[in-house]
Write an enzyme that holds these catalytic residues in place. Sequence first.
Site, PDB file in Angstrom:
ATOM      1  N   HIS A 273       0.811  -1.219   0.000  1.00  0.00           N
ATOM      2  CA  HIS A 273       0.000   0.000   0.000  1.00  0.00           C
ATOM      3  C   HIS A 273       0.850   1.277   0.000  1.00  0.00           C
ATOM      4  CE1 HIS A 273      -3.677   2.014  -0.084  1.00  0.00           C
ATOM      5  NE2 HIS A 273      -4.349   1.389   0.874  1.00  0.00           N
ATOM      6  N   ASP A 277      -2.520   1.673  -4.779  1.00  0.00           N
ATOM      7  CA  ASP A 277      -3.775   1.967  -4.072  1.00  0.00           C
ATOM      8  C   ASP A 277      -4.840   0.937  -4.454  1.00  0.00           C
ATOM      9  OD1 ASP A 277      -4.783   2.854  -6.586  1.00  0.00           O
ATOM     10  OD2 ASP A 277      -3.804   4.775  -6.246  1.00  0.00           O
TER      11      ASP A 277
END
Length: 303
Positions: A273, A277
């Site tokens: 992350h 995304d």
Amino acid sequence: MENNIKLSEVVGSGKDGRILKEDILNFLEKQTGAILPPSPKAEMMPPPSPPKPKDKTVPIPISRPPVFTGKDKTEPIKGFQKTMVKTMTAALKIPHFVYCDEVDVTELVKLREELKPVALSRGIKLSFLPFFVKAASLGLLQFPILNASVDEGCQNIIYKASHNIGIAMDTQQGLIVPNVKNVQLCSVFEIATELNRLQKLGAAGQLSTTDVTGGTFTLSNIGSVGGTYAKPVIVPPEVAIGALGSIRALPRFNQKGEVYQAQVMNVSWSADHRIIDGATMSRFCNLWKSYLENPAFMLLDLK
Ligand code: CAO
């Protein structure tokens, strides 16, 4: 030598009475009082067949692991297990997110049924994995951030030109992740051929360093053993991994609102992350899924 065993005291179960690793392990178990019946793997028994999507009425065979009884025992962590400790500890430093979806693989199941004998006539076993791998590669062409790595300190993203897709393999030695090199240049049949080779070498514990290094993206087909969802752990320095669940026959609605029997598989993606995304992963998954739900779409993009 490590355990001061006199080989003259060990009964060999190999060819011409040769002493195998299993014989030494069994001997050690007996010495420590924890008597293990020979495991099916040690006897080279074929593994229990995993559930097939078509066999709806056949009960799922339950594999029986060796029974452990007797005294507590301590054993050193080494070999593949040691590698797993190192890799997974490094993976824990990556902030993962997980994204799940279901894929209707009804058409793919039919297609594989058609192509399986053709591949077999060329000496190759065709499972679902080559399709999952090729569809992933076609997706990676459009989402190169998923086939990348980050450098130390997370200063730069390195986009990898080769799609070296790693496959988590459950072997007698434990979990190992060899990779199929340059999937972007391979046909589905070529991927199947390479997977057959890697699976054979993996089962014999003979994978080379080249086979197990240089991976850029990973798939873990835990569904061939069982399960619906899994939270896969990224294999550093990669940034994304997918876990595939078992294909199951389930009722679903078609576009006319009618119920039909679908072959459904769940997929769970983990991604780094820091650089990926959720929306990117979702778009990649939509594309990957579209190739598997409509295998003919793959033809359009195959080179
Ligand atoms: N759902 C239902 N059936 C499946 C399936 C799935 N997701 N995946 C495979 N199958 C079927 C295959 O099609 C094959 O059926 P046929 O005999 O009709 O061809 C059968 O199960 C056996 O497949 P296979 O395991 O020999 O081959 P594969 O290419 O599908 O998988 C491998 C190869 C190496 C990935 C697999 O054997 C394996 O090791 N899986 C476990 C991976 C694992 O441990 N992941 C967890 C990692 S984290 O600890």
